[in-house]
Write an enzyme that holds these catalytic residues in place. Structure first.
Site, mmCIF file in Angstrom:
data_model
loop_
_atom_site.group_PDB
_atom_site.id
_atom_site.type_symbol
_atom_site.label_atom_id
_atom_site.label_comp_id
_atom_site.label_asym_id
_atom_site.label_seq_id
_atom_site.Cartn_x
_atom_site.Cartn_y
_atom_site.Cartn_z
ATOM 1 N N ILE A 1 32.313 40.433 28.735
ATOM 2 C CA ILE A 1 31.403 40.232 27.611
ATOM 3 C C ILE A 1 30.010 39.970 28.160
ATOM 4 O O ILE A 1 29.850 39.297 29.181
ATOM 5 C CB ILE A 1 31.850 39.024 26.750
ATOM 6 C CG1 ILE A 1 33.284 39.206 26.268
ATOM 7 C CG2 ILE A 1 30.922 38.844 25.555
ATOM 8 C CD1 ILE A 1 33.858 37.959 25.683
ATOM 9 N N GLY B 1 27.198 27.418 26.077
ATOM 10 C CA GLY B 1 27.123 28.750 26.662
ATOM 11 C C GLY B 1 27.087 29.830 25.601
ATOM 12 O O GLY B 1 27.199 29.552 24.408
ATOM 13 N N SER C 1 41.275 35.200 29.807
ATOM 14 C CA SER C 1 40.514 36.397 30.196
ATOM 15 C C SER C 1 41.484 37.503 30.560
ATOM 16 O O SER C 1 42.626 37.241 30.967
ATOM 17 C CB SER C 1 39.618 36.078 31.401
ATOM 18 O OG SER C 1 39.089 37.251 31.974
ATOM 19 N N ASN D 1 37.101 26.299 25.648
ATOM 20 C CA ASN D 1 36.267 27.449 25.993
ATOM 21 C C ASN D 1 35.550 27.300 27.329
ATOM 22 O O ASN D 1 35.222 28.301 27.976
ATOM 23 C CB ASN D 1 35.237 27.677 24.877
ATOM 24 C CG ASN D 1 34.150 28.647 25.281
ATOM 25 O OD1 ASN D 1 34.397 29.839 25.485
ATOM 26 N ND2 ASN D 1 32.930 28.145 25.425
ATOM 27 N N ALA E 1 30.354 24.407 24.741
ATOM 28 C CA ALA E 1 29.732 24.862 23.495
ATOM 29 C C ALA E 1 28.327 25.404 23.683
ATOM 30 O O ALA E 1 27.838 26.178 22.856
ATOM 31 C CB ALA E 1 29.709 23.720 22.481
ATOM 32 N N LYS F 1 28.108 16.286 22.359
ATOM 33 C CA LYS F 1 28.574 15.279 23.311
ATOM 34 C C LYS F 1 28.476 15.847 24.718
ATOM 35 O O LYS F 1 29.032 16.916 25.004
ATOM 36 C CB LYS F 1 30.028 14.897 22.998
ATOM 37 C CG LYS F 1 30.636 13.896 23.971
ATOM 38 C CD LYS F 1 30.036 12.523 23.823
ATOM 39 C CE LYS F 1 30.761 11.509 24.697
ATOM 40 N NZ LYS F 1 30.184 10.161 24.598
ATOM 41 N N TYR G 1 39.063 32.644 39.963
ATOM 42 C CA TYR G 1 38.884 32.829 38.526
ATOM 43 C C TYR G 1 40.128 33.459 37.912
ATOM 44 O O TYR G 1 40.632 33.001 36.881
ATOM 45 C CB TYR G 1 37.671 33.711 38.258
ATOM 46 C CG TYR G 1 37.369 33.902 36.793
ATOM 47 C CD1 TYR G 1 36.788 32.882 36.055
ATOM 48 C CD2 TYR G 1 37.673 35.100 36.152
ATOM 49 C CE1 TYR G 1 36.509 33.052 34.699
ATOM 50 C CE2 TYR G 1 37.389 35.278 34.807
ATOM 51 C CZ TYR G 1 36.813 34.250 34.086
ATOM 52 O OH TYR G 1 36.543 34.417 32.740
#
Length: 238
Positions: free
Chosen positions: A178, A13, A134, A81, A11, A52, A146
């Site tokens: 992005i 990033g 992705s 995410n 969260a 958290k 990746y």
């Protein structure tokens, strides 16, 4: 009316922050997870947010986290995410680096999904899982680790949708490149080369991904499960 909550991993990033901000704007409570305590501070301004510090690749930590939430029936969605991108050739990876990336990018979402589904079943509730994959999971990546991890997320999405319907609707989003901190590792010439193949020239932003997440959280997406949403400006057609 009881506040509906969502869990967002990674969260802190750039993409995670955009998802949290859009979801808060739409009235969701947010449980924001990140392994980096400092990055979570950027979310303090949002209403109805809990933060958290958690290693999603640690089975016991995630199990304990969901045990603490076992009485909370307001949790309706999990957004997987969190992820690592190193922009390296396979030949540059050692075993430890391989394990770290695969643990975060594959094992983490798998563990979180397991305990989220168990949470729904225990409370006799229905919910949604949104997995951030992705375009690299569809067409491959120069960073093989990746690329394979994001392909695995698409496979996880389909398999969970098949096995756990109607308890949970599971969908993935596969964005193209992005402009986030993660993408700073890519040389500018490579970004330009990549974007030259886009049919739509306006760059995709973290907010565009957050908008797609919002659609999947909404009642308007009630007939989608096992799907991958191609958010790539037509850069990859299938």
């Amino acid at each position: 009316m009881k506040l509906k909550k969502i869990i967002v991993t990674g969260a802190g990033g750039g993409l995670g922050t955009a998802i949290c901000e859009r979801s808060a704007k739409e009235g969701f409570g947010i449980i924001a997870i990140d392994i980096n305590a400092d990055s979570l501070k950027s979310l303090d301004h949002l209403p109805d947010i809990e933060t958290k510090i958690l290693d999603i690749s640690n089975y016991n930590e995630v199990q304990s986290f969901f045990t603490q939430l076992k009485e909370d029936e307001s949790i309706v969605a999990l957004v997987n995410n969190a992820g690592i991108y190193n922009a390296l050739s396979l030949l540059e990876y050692d075993e430890e680096m391989m394990d770290t990336l695969l643990n975060v990018n594959i094992k983490g979402p798998t563990i979180c999904s397991k305990f989220f589904i168990q949470h729904l079943q225990a409370n006799n509730r229905k919910g949604k899982i949104i997995n951030i994959s992705s375009i690299s999971g569809q067409e491959g990546s120069s960073d093989a680790l990746y690329g394979l991890s994001k392909a695995a997320i698409i496979g996880l999405t389909k398999s969970l949708a098949l096995r756990f319907s109607p308890t949970v609707l599971v969908n993935a989003i596969a964005p193209t490149m992005i402009e986030t901190k993660m993408m700073e590792k890519i040389p500018e010439w490579r970004k330009e080369e990549y974007q030259a193949h886009h049919l739509i020239k306006e760059p995709i932003t973290a907010k565009d991904v957050a908008n797609t997440v919002h659609f999947l959280l909404s009642d308007e997406s009630s007939h989608f499960t096992g799907a991958t949403f191609d958010l790539n400006n037509g850069g990859y057609l299938r």
